[in-house]
Motif scaffolding. Structure first.
Motif, short mmCIF file in Angstrom:
data_model
loop_
_atom_site.label_atom_id
_atom_site.label_comp_id
_atom_site.label_asym_id
_atom_site.label_seq_id
_atom_site.Cartn_x
_atom_site.Cartn_y
_atom_site.Cartn_z
N VAL A 297 21.91 39.35 47.35
CA VAL A 297 23.29 38.93 47.11
C VAL A 297 24.12 40.08 46.54
O VAL A 297 23.65 40.84 45.70
N PHE A 298 25.36 40.18 47.03
CA PHE A 298 26.31 41.18 46.56
C PHE A 298 27.62 40.49 46.22
O PHE A 298 28.09 39.63 46.98
N GLY A 299 28.21 40.86 45.09
CA GLY A 299 29.47 40.27 44.65
C GLY A 299 30.54 41.32 44.46
O GLY A 299 30.27 42.44 44.00
N PHE A 300 31.80 40.95 44.78
CA PHE A 300 32.93 41.86 44.69
C PHE A 300 34.12 41.13 44.06
O PHE A 300 34.34 39.95 44.34
N THR A 301 34.87 41.84 43.21
CA THR A 301 36.11 41.30 42.66
C THR A 301 37.26 42.25 42.96
O THR A 301 37.05 43.41 43.34
N ARG A 302 38.48 41.77 42.75
CA ARG A 302 39.67 42.52 43.15
C ARG A 302 39.90 43.74 42.28
O ARG A 302 39.71 43.71 41.06
N ARG A 303 40.36 44.80 42.92
CA ARG A 303 40.82 45.98 42.18
C ARG A 303 42.24 45.73 41.69
O ARG A 303 43.05 45.11 42.39
N PRO A 304 42.59 46.21 40.50
CA PRO A 304 43.95 45.97 39.99
C PRO A 304 44.98 46.82 40.72
O PRO A 304 44.72 47.98 41.07
N LYS A 305 46.14 46.24 40.96
CA LYS A 305 47.25 47.02 41.50
C LYS A 305 48.05 47.68 40.39
O LYS A 305 48.81 48.62 40.63
N ARG A 306 47.85 47.21 39.18
CA ARG A 306 48.48 47.84 38.02
C ARG A 306 47.64 49.03 37.57
O ARG A 306 46.44 48.94 37.44
N SER A 307 48.28 50.15 37.33
CA SER A 307 47.57 51.33 36.87
C SER A 307 47.47 51.30 35.35
O SER A 307 48.08 50.47 34.68
N GLY A 308 46.69 52.23 34.80
CA GLY A 308 46.58 52.33 33.36
C GLY A 308 45.34 51.66 32.82
O GLY A 308 44.64 50.91 33.51
N ILE A 309 45.10 51.91 31.55
CA ILE A 309 43.88 51.44 30.92
C ILE A 309 43.85 49.92 30.76
O ILE A 309 42.79 49.30 30.86
N VAL A 310 45.02 49.31 30.57
CA VAL A 310 45.06 47.85 30.41
C VAL A 310 44.64 47.16 31.71
O VAL A 310 43.83 46.23 31.71
#
Length: 395
Positions: A297-310
């Motif tokens: 099994v492999f799981g993936f979540t979304r990458r943020p479109k907001r940049s920066g550490i937050v």
């Protein structure tokens, strides 16, 4: 909506979940079915990275060879020594630990210590068998249907095809939008078909997943699609809870959008995936013994479109939360599968009416579609085996 208007019979007899001869036939049929989900591009990002595994009795090493992903038989052509132990790793050279034979990405020998001991050596005959490789999104598939090929360049002749599940899997695991957060291999003390069947219906949610998935959305909120290559379930129903509302707010802040869509895809015979706007979970279940199986099994979540550490911190937190939820759901299923196997084991007892022992409801029509497919696959495999035996006898 469902397609079936009546309940449906279970076509596979209980012996197909318990018998050693059936296990052997199914191993062959699954190899003939072709594509195996083996790893991800994340695990093979650098030249020299590899993943070694046994899939359906075939020892494989999948390796990044100078930027190209190749799949080779993980057995030295000299004395049959395993080249690398199972698991992931990195090696500058593909070298046998016994006598030091080295191989290239095409499976041919590159260096043989004291080569004069092998006069007139045939590099085409004594080489590693190779298998076709295809990448879909971040998913790496290997095809076992033809066995290990001894010819060069043949891997490009075999593809996954253009069924719409391929583009769906690619879009939901694409590296620009999704990042890998989960990779596990789980073992179950049950036949490989039992976890597949458990994934193909929502009827069990209220009993098994009441604290995670919730309840069955019901026919009016469900869509079943039955295709030649597999089946799909879709719904937009979500539990109205504080956790669900928080998930929606986080996703809208992180990527600017959120949809309540959920779909579960089954690609015949044993590749599956569940897709939401938050997480993609892709897995394959294979037999490893009589009434034992494993899930890759492999799981993936979304990458943020907001940049920066937050944005990065929020994405990391969401990834950990989604992976934790996936593990919990998988554990809930794992607890019930051995009990189904125990029932299958007892089905052969004297006095049990096999034909009346199992039935599928209309909501379980995807199970019936799987049974139809696998019954036909096993029949086709038997016909092929008989034909091969007759040809061998004639020769």
């Amino acid at each position: 909506m469902y397609h079936a208007t009546t309940s449906l019979p279970a076509l596979l007899p209980s012996t197909w979940y318990t018998d050693s001869s059936i296990h052997d036939r199914e191993q062959i049929a699954l190899r003939q079915a072709g594509w195996q989900l083996v790893t991800t591009t994340t695990e093979l990002s650098q030249s020299g990275d590899y993943q070694a595994l046994d899939r359906l009795g075939v020892p494989l090493i999948v390796r990044n060879h100078d930027g190209e992903l190749v799949a080779l038989r993980n057995v030295c052509a000299h004395r049959q020594c395993q080249l690398v132990t199972e698991g992931g790793g990195h090696a500058k050279e593909l070298k046998c630990p016994y006598h030091g034979w080295q191989y290239g990405g095409d499976g041919r020998t590159r260096k043989i210590p004291a080569a004069k001991n092998f006069p007139h050596f045939d590099r085409e005959r004594y080489r590693l068998g190779s298998f076709p490789v295809q990448v879909v999104g971040q998913l790496v598939f290997v095809n076992l249907s033809g066995g290990a090929s001894q010819g060069a360049g043949e891997s490009g002749l075999v593809t996954l095809g253009d069924d719409d599940w391929v583009s769906d899997f690619a879009a939901n695991t694409d590296a620009t939008s999704w990042r890998q957060v989960l990779q596990e291999e789980l073992e179950y003390p049950c036949d490989w078909k039992i976890p597949i069947e458990g994934s193909l219906e929502s009827y069990h949610l209220s009993e098994v997943h009441s604290q995670t998935f919730g309840s069955d959305p019901g026919e009016s909120e469900s869509t079943h699609e039955l295709m030649a290559w597999g089946t799909r379930f879709r719904t937009d129903v979500r539990e109205d809870s504080l956790l669900a509302r928080m998930e929606e707010r986080v996703m809208r802040w992180m990527v600017g959008e959120f949809g309540p869509h959920y779909q579960h895809v089954h690609v015949f015979p044993n590749i599956m995936a569940s897709f939401t706007d938050t997480m993609s979970l892709v897995y394959q279940i294979t037999p490893i013994g009589i009434s034992t199986s494993k899930m890759t099994v492999f799981g993936f979540t979304r990458r943020p479109k907001r940049s920066g550490i937050v944005g990065k911190m929020v994405a990391n937190g969401l990834g950990r939360s989604a992976a934790s939820m996936a593990r919990k759901v998988l554990a809930e299923d794992a607890a019930i599968f051995p009990r189904v196997q125990a029932g299958m084991n007892s089905a052969g007892a004297a006095g049990v009416n096999e034909e009346a022992s199992r039935i599928f409801g209309r909501c379980e029509e995807r199970l019936h579609a799987f049974h139809v497919h696998w019954q036909e696959s096993m029949k086709a495999g038997s016909m092929k085996s008989n034909k091969d035996s007759l040809e061998d006898h004639h020769e």
